[in-house]
Design a protein around this motif. Structure first.
Motif, PDB file in Angstrom:
ATOM      1  N   UNK A 621      43.202  41.511  60.429  1.00 46.87           N
ATOM      2  CA  UNK A 621      43.394  40.448  59.683  1.00 46.87           C
ATOM      3  C   UNK A 621      43.978  39.058  59.727  1.00 46.87           C
ATOM      4  N   UNK A 622      43.244  38.377  59.634  1.00 43.43           N
ATOM      5  CA  UNK A 622      44.202  36.567  60.159  1.00 43.43           C
ATOM      6  C   UNK A 622      44.087  35.657  58.372  1.00 43.43           C
ATOM      7  N   UNK A 760      45.620  43.780  45.008  1.00 41.15           N
ATOM      8  CA  UNK A 760      46.670  42.735  45.805  1.00 41.15           C
ATOM      9  C   UNK A 760      47.838  43.503  46.896  1.00 41.15           C
ATOM     10  N   UNK A 761      47.830  44.633  46.796  1.00 39.70           N
ATOM     11  CA  UNK A 761      48.349  44.201  48.149  1.00 39.70           C
ATOM     12  C   UNK A 761      46.891  43.910  50.058  1.00 39.70           C
ATOM     13  N   UNK A 762      45.800  44.707  49.287  1.00 40.23           N
ATOM     14  CA  UNK A 762      44.641  44.122  49.735  1.00 40.23           C
ATOM     15  C   UNK A 762      44.547  42.715  50.523  1.00 40.23           C
ATOM     16  N   UNK A 763      44.756  41.933  49.443  1.00 40.02           N
ATOM     17  CA  UNK A 763      45.197  40.719  49.834  1.00 40.02           C
ATOM     18  C   UNK A 763      45.892  40.208  50.409  1.00 40.02           C
ATOM     19  N   UNK A 764      47.256  40.736  50.469  1.00 38.40           N
ATOM     20  CA  UNK A 764      48.017  40.198  50.454  1.00 38.40           C
ATOM     21  C   UNK A 764      48.187  40.765  52.808  1.00 38.40           C
ATOM     22  N   UNK A 765      47.609  41.872  52.214  1.00 40.52           N
ATOM     23  CA  UNK A 765      46.811  41.942  53.950  1.00 40.52           C
ATOM     24  C   UNK A 765      46.091  41.188  55.070  1.00 40.52           C
ATOM     25  N   UNK A 766      45.109  40.288  54.279  1.00 42.04           N
ATOM     26  CA  UNK A 766      44.041  39.682  54.175  1.00 42.04           C
ATOM     27  C   UNK A 766      45.080  38.476  55.443  1.00 42.04           C
ATOM     28  N   UNK A 767      46.067  38.172  53.642  1.00 47.93           N
ATOM     29  CA  UNK A 767      46.853  36.536  54.369  1.00 47.93           C
ATOM     30  C   UNK A 767      48.096  36.867  55.472  1.00 47.93           C
ATOM     31  N   UNK A 768      48.120  38.549  55.770  1.00 48.64           N
ATOM     32  CA  UNK A 768      48.762  38.542  56.878  1.00 48.64           C
ATOM     33  C   UNK A 768      50.482  38.801  56.497  1.00 48.64           C
TER      34      UNK A 768
END
Length: 819
Positions: A621-622, A760-768
């Motif tokens: 996840x960067x 939403x939390x998955x996208x937050x993880x991808x965004x760091x």
């Protein structure tokens, strides 16, 4: 797992004749309303085709009390909810889902718009053009036309053969007769005696009852009217017909004078007709290499009539294939009819109908209750099913093939003999490849140190949970491999869905993603089976490629939305071999997210994940790098209508930018819709929303138009964005406070549905972003000032990194063709 509330809703009838269904569901985070009017397109005056559909549209155009900018659509959008309406043959449905605090205002607006529509002539003229644009899109949509063509074999006198969508020519607004017909249709049918209101939510039953009584009483008093009975579906002596086009065979069976209980009886029959389990009809067709898939559904059911449709995608072009399929259908029906009262299948049917209700959304429950759906085959249903089978086969068949047998029970519908032990994951070692416990996740401030993050953002004492697993492939997968894997998972997806678990396996760029969401208890078993099929497929997996499904192309805007979500995937040039799949899994790196899972389910998942393919990797996840260019991605498709999606990401990854973009998105929805759809009348497919992709948050604008060019559509969108700062400056302080509070409330963990929270939390993880993303974003939204949002609107115009998907070529600078 907490005990479920009683599955049957509370029913009552108000003094004005309104039938009310109330369901107290304490596990839900949202609530919903569904109002069903017993009047549809077949009840409209024959002289004015489309009148019922037209009225449905007009009802959303505001009332004296609630103008359009304060009406139901604007209210639901501002609260982050969802709403829709649809006109069916014999009913019209209006439904929405909202946070509990917004239900009263939503219900007030819904009842007011149904009871007191303005029906202004200028509004009618504008909306008729929108309806005409919808008609043009419908007439060009191959899937819609194919569905309509299924009725070609029916009697010409039956209303299913008639045109009911409505267009510029069928709706003569200048005619006094039309205006009288419109008023009379509303007066006769939009009264309480013709309506059923269903409310579902976590509120106490008395609160739901008070809301229904208060706002339902505003509807005009009335009595239930008998809707006219239609003529026979088919000419006398005819019971069925078929259509054959290329490798698609459609078998249609018409029924007359069916008894009460026909709807659940037909659903029961369709369930087993299309079952893919060994010994069933589909398995028999596949073994003979006659068909690759079969779908059974009821296309129409009213007043003792019904139309049953079997869609068979053939595996061969042999001239005898259709006749062979029809013969086998008849043979299987003879076997099925001979099974007495189907006690085993009735028990299985009750389980598979009730299990998904445990994780159904408030909206799904409200719609189900408003239609008075029956979830078991009772004695009345058994009698109706026997009547259905008697019409399908007037002569009893007793010499059917011995190859048929009843389908095996769904293994995920019943609890395993040994329940998972409670507590932390036993014996956690490096063999678990990065699985971490809640105890290890106490400190939210430190960086993530495991590949599977077990989030604490939501409590774990609910009914449902979610799991997202991602593999980053080291090299492009061979051509067709993902499609083959997806096809092989189809039976598992069906069994899992019946057990209350939604399973998807998607590809996006360099990644493969496996997502499971739904009821907690079956999740580990479903995951175990999915990993086995993905990594150790049966020998038949490597045989001839499954033929592609005969699917009609999507309308342009839906094609673009699919491409936006899935993203292009690099693929190899050669066919896949066993060694290729083994190498892909061996070289892949994986990470994931789990949400809402109690300790016992975590332990069971830990045992399954010991066999996880690939290498756990915390560095996948960067945060995406910002881009300055504007990229144009052209997609092939039907050029009959022009369509585009414009994605405008935030200028950076910080939460302050995301908060401003999200409030901008909320403030944009109503004026964007009003400008491009109502005022400019570009088309009926006009929307704006906040979307996330690869960890990037952005505003997504979508338009499909039958008349405007892509350049003209884009010009209108850009003009809207240019005028956005000025529009924002006109909003008063009270409106700003209301919108900010409504948006912030959507990110309160206690009010978030699990599926939305997982995304939403998955996208937050991808965004760091850190583990307390929801808490920080909530605070960032509350801290927004009008000046900060207006400045964000200015930045939006000048920001780079825009991506545009369109069904037409790139126009040149400043746009660059996407590689």
């Amino acid at each position: 797992m907490p005990a479920l509330n009683h599955p049957l809703p509370h029913l009552q009838t108000l003094a004005n004749g309104l039938r009310v269904s109330l369901r107290h569901a304490p596990h839900l985070k949202r609530c919903a309303a569904a109002l069903r009017v017993c009047a549809g397109s077949h009840d409209a005056p024959p002289a004015w085709p489309g009148l019922a559909h037209f009225l449905e549209h007009l009802l959303f155009l505001g009332t004296e009390r609630f103008p359009v900018e304060q009406g139901l659509m604007a209210h639901v959008r501002n609260q982050g909810g969802q709403l829709n309406a649809k006109t069916c043959e014999r009913a019209t449905e209006f439904f929405f889902e909202l946070p509990p605090s917004a239900l009263a205002a939503g219900l007030e607006r819904l009842c007011d718009m149904l009871a007191h529509p303005r029906l202004d002539l200028d509004d009618q003229r504008r909306e008729r053009e929108v309806l005409h644009a919808e008609f043009i899109a419908w007439s060009r949509d191959q899937a819609a036309q194919r569905q309509f063509a299924l009725f070609d074999g029916l009697s010409g006198a039956h209303p299913l053969r008639a045109f009911h969508a409505g267009n510029r020519y069928s709706l003569n607004l200048a005619s006094r007769g039309f205006q009288q017909g419109l008023q009379q249709f509303h007066r006769e049918y939009y009264q309480a005696g013709q309506m059923t209101l269903s409310l579902v939510g976590p509120q106490p039953l008395e609160e739901l009852r008070a809301l229904a009584e208060r706002y339902g009483a505003t509807l005009a008093r009335g009595q239930h009217l008998d809707q006219r009975r239609p003529p026979a579906l088919l000419p006398c002596g005819t019971r069925s017909y078929q259509q054959l086009e290329a490798q698609r065979l459609d078998l249609l069976f018409a029924f007359e004078q069916l008894p009460e209980g026909a709807a659940p009886a037909l659903d029961f029959l369709c369930t087993w007709l299309q079952s893919a389990k060994p010994g069933g009809l589909l398995a028999g067709l596949q073994q003979r290499q006659l068909a690759q898939s079969l779908k059974a559904q009821t296309l129409y059911e009213f007043a003792g009539q019904a139309l049953l449709h079997l869609q068979v995608n053939l595996s061969t072009r042999a001239a005898t294939a259709a006749a062979q399929v029809s013969e086998l259908v008849g043979d299987w029906l003879g076997f099925f009819r001979a099974q007495g009262d189907w006690p085993e299948l009735r028990e299985e049917y009750a389980l598979l109908r009730q299990r998904p209700l445990q994780v159904a959304s408030a909206l799904a429950l409200a719609q189900r209750d408003s239609r008075q759906t029956v979830d078991e085959l009772n004695e009345q249903g058994i009698a109706a099913l026997k009547a259905v089978l008697a019409q399908l086969q007037p002569q009893v068949v007793d010499n059917f093939s011995s190859e048929w047998h009843l389908p095996a029970a769904n293994p995920f519908l019943r609890s395993p003999a040994e329940a998972p032990r409670a507590g932390l994951i036993r014996g956690q070692t490096s063999a678990h490849r990065g699985l971490r416990t809640f105890a290890q996740d106490r400190s939210r401030s430190r960086r993530e140190t495991s590949a599977l993050h077990l989030s604490q953002a939501l409590p774990t004492d609910g009914h449902d949970g979610a799991l997202i697993l991602r593999w980053r492939l080291a090299s492009p997968a061979p051509a067709g491999l993902h499609e083959r894997l997806l096809h092989s998972l189809a039976p598992l997806r069906s069994d899992a869905a019946q057990a209350g678990v939604q399973l998807s396996f998607a590809s996006a760029g360099e990644d493969w993603m496996l997502t499971l969401s739904g009821l907690q208890q079956p999740l580990p078993a479903v995951l175990q089976q999915a990993l086995k099929q993905l990594t150790q497929p049966a020998d038949s997996f490597w045989q001839e490629n499954p033929a592609p499904l005969d699917e009609a192309p999507l309308m342009p805007i839906r094609q673009l939305l699919r491409a936006f979500s899935e993203q292009p995937q690099a693929v190899g040039s050669r066919s896949a071999q066993v060694s290729d799949l083994q190498a892909l899994w061996a070289d892949a790196h994986w990470d994931g997210l789990a949400l809402g899972l109690p300790a016992g389910i975590q332990e069971a998942l830990g045992r399954v994940l010991q066999r996880m393919p690939g290498t756990a990797d915390v560095g996948l996840c960067q945060p995406p790098a910002a881009e300055a260019s504007r990229r144009w991605q052209s997609l092939p498709g039907d050029a009959g209508e022009q369509a585009l999606l414009l994605f405008c990401p935030t200028p950076g990854p910080n939460l302050a930018d995301e908060a401003a973009w999200r409030l901008l998105g909320q403030l944009c929805q109503t004026p964007f819709y009003q400008r491009l759809r109502v005022e400019l009348q570009l088309g009926y497919a006009v929307f704006s929303a906040v979307r996330q992709r690869n960890g990037q948050t952005g505003l997504l604008f979508g338009v499909q138009s039958p008349s405007a060019t892509l350049s003209e559509i884009l010009q209108h969108v850009e003009q809207f964005l240019q005028q956005l700062p000025e529009y924002l400056r006109t909003l008063d302080e009270a409106f700003w406070n209301q919108q900010r509070q409504a948006l912030a409330q959507q990110f309160q963990a206690s009010l978030l549905p699990l599926e939305q929270a997982a995304q939403w939390l998955w996208q937050a993880k991808l965004a760091g972003h850190p583990s307390d993303y929801l808490t920080q974003l909530h605070a960032s939204i509350l801290a927004l000032t009008p000046d900060a949002v207006i400045q964000a609107a200015r930045v939006l115009q000048a920001a780079g990194g825009w991506t545009l998907l369109a069904n037409g070529p790139c126009p040149g600078a400043p746009w660059q063709e996407a590689q």
